[in-house]
Write an enzyme that holds these catalytic residues in place. Structure first.
Site, PDB file in Angstrom:
ATOM      1  N   CYS A 106     -26.620 156.405  33.123  1.00 41.55           N
ATOM      2  CA  CYS A 106     -27.182 157.704  32.750  1.00 41.55           C
ATOM      3  C   CYS A 106     -27.781 157.643  31.340  1.00 41.55           C
ATOM      4  CB  CYS A 106     -26.128 158.804  32.893  1.00 41.55           C
ATOM      5  SG  CYS A 106     -26.857 160.464  33.008  1.00 41.55           S
ATOM      6  N   HIS A 209     -24.239 158.063  38.301  1.00 45.45           N
ATOM      7  CA  HIS A 209     -22.916 157.732  37.756  1.00 45.45           C
ATOM      8  C   HIS A 209     -22.091 156.963  38.794  1.00 45.45           C
ATOM      9  CE1 HIS A 209     -22.599 159.798  33.816  1.00 45.45           C
ATOM     10  NE2 HIS A 209     -23.622 160.486  34.299  1.00 45.45           N
ATOM     11  N   GLU A 211     -19.573 155.050  38.363  1.00 44.85           N
ATOM     12  CA  GLU A 211     -18.127 155.087  38.089  1.00 44.85           C
ATOM     13  C   GLU A 211     -17.458 156.273  38.780  1.00 44.85           C
ATOM     14  OE1 GLU A 211     -19.546 158.156  35.355  1.00 44.85           O
ATOM     15  OE2 GLU A 211     -20.345 156.237  36.039  1.00 44.85           O
TER      16      GLU A 211
END
Length: 239
Positions: A106, A209, A211
């Site tokens: 990001c 994202h 993660e």
């Protein structure tokens, strides 16, 4: 041996350095040894930290100060932190010189591009065309929001294939790419969703994202594992 992965913190909040645990968990479960790198003053000597780490993860965060890429603030820009921006751009520039594995997420993707001399759109409303909503409103950050299309000749394509569905939490985007930076993934509205550095062992930035999708997507887990594995491979290589 577990490669040491330095994770930049996202910034300061109430005089505390912070970074979501999801980044730490993704690196740890992918075989890396995560260490957190705080936001130092812009003129801090980072040589020791750079030599300590085998790879680096640049996480998400707030907006960039537009003056740093020769622009005045425009409608749509959010809160910025000049001191943090100056330090992180300098730090990313030093990482690029070392050619150690690098994963930007990001804001971290945009940071790589700025460090390479590129620019960003201060808000998606300033991007040509009619961008759709890239800041999803779902209750879970792991929910998918849109489809991303990957360029076939890219490193990312070898990891994810032709396309994948991702989450989305951004309102800024890549404008002009920096030196040796290529845009290797887009959404259907033309927004750049991933970048790579030409000739670099592993320098990948993604706008979504991964993660937050780590436990829900094998492609996201593979992205992290490839990054950590490359850091281990280069750490073992004779200098």
């Amino acid at each position: 041996m577990n490669p040491v992965i330095g994770i930049l913190t996202c910034g300061m909040k109430d005089k505390q350095h912070f970074v979501p645990d999801s980044y730490v968990t993704a690196i740890r479960l992918s075989g890396g040894l995560p260490i957190l790198i705080p936001a130092f003053p812009p003129n801090w000597d980072v040589t020791g930290i750079l030599s300590l780490c085998d790879g680096f993860l640049l996480p998400g965060g707030g907006d960039f100060t537009p003056l740093l890429f020769d622009e005045n603030p425009l409608p749509g820009i959010g809160e910025t932190n000049l001191e943090l921006d100056v330090f992180q751009i300098h730090f990313a520039e030093e990482i690029l010189k070392l050619r150690k594995p690098l994963l930007g997420i990001c804001r971290g993707m945009q940071l790589i591009n700025l460090a390479a001399g590129g620019t960003i759109y201060q808000d998606l409303s300033l991007q040509p065309g009619t961008p759709f909503l890239h800041t999803q409103t779902s209750q879970n950050r792991s929910d998918v929001s849109h489809q991303v299309f990957i360029e076939k000749e890219s490193l990312l394509h070898t990891i994810t294939g032709d396309s994948l569905y991702t989450n989305s939490f951004h309102h800024q985007s890549i404008h002009l790419t920096g030196e040796n930076v290529i845009a290797c993934a887009h959404t259907s509205d033309g927004t750049v969703e991933a970048i790579e550095l030409i000739g670099h062992p592993f320098a990948v930035g993604v706008q979504w994202h991964p993660e937050a999708m780590f436990f829900h997507s094998s492609a996201m887990r593979k992205l992290f594992s490839c990054f950590v594995r490359k850091a281990l491979q280069l750490a073992r290589s004779p200098q």
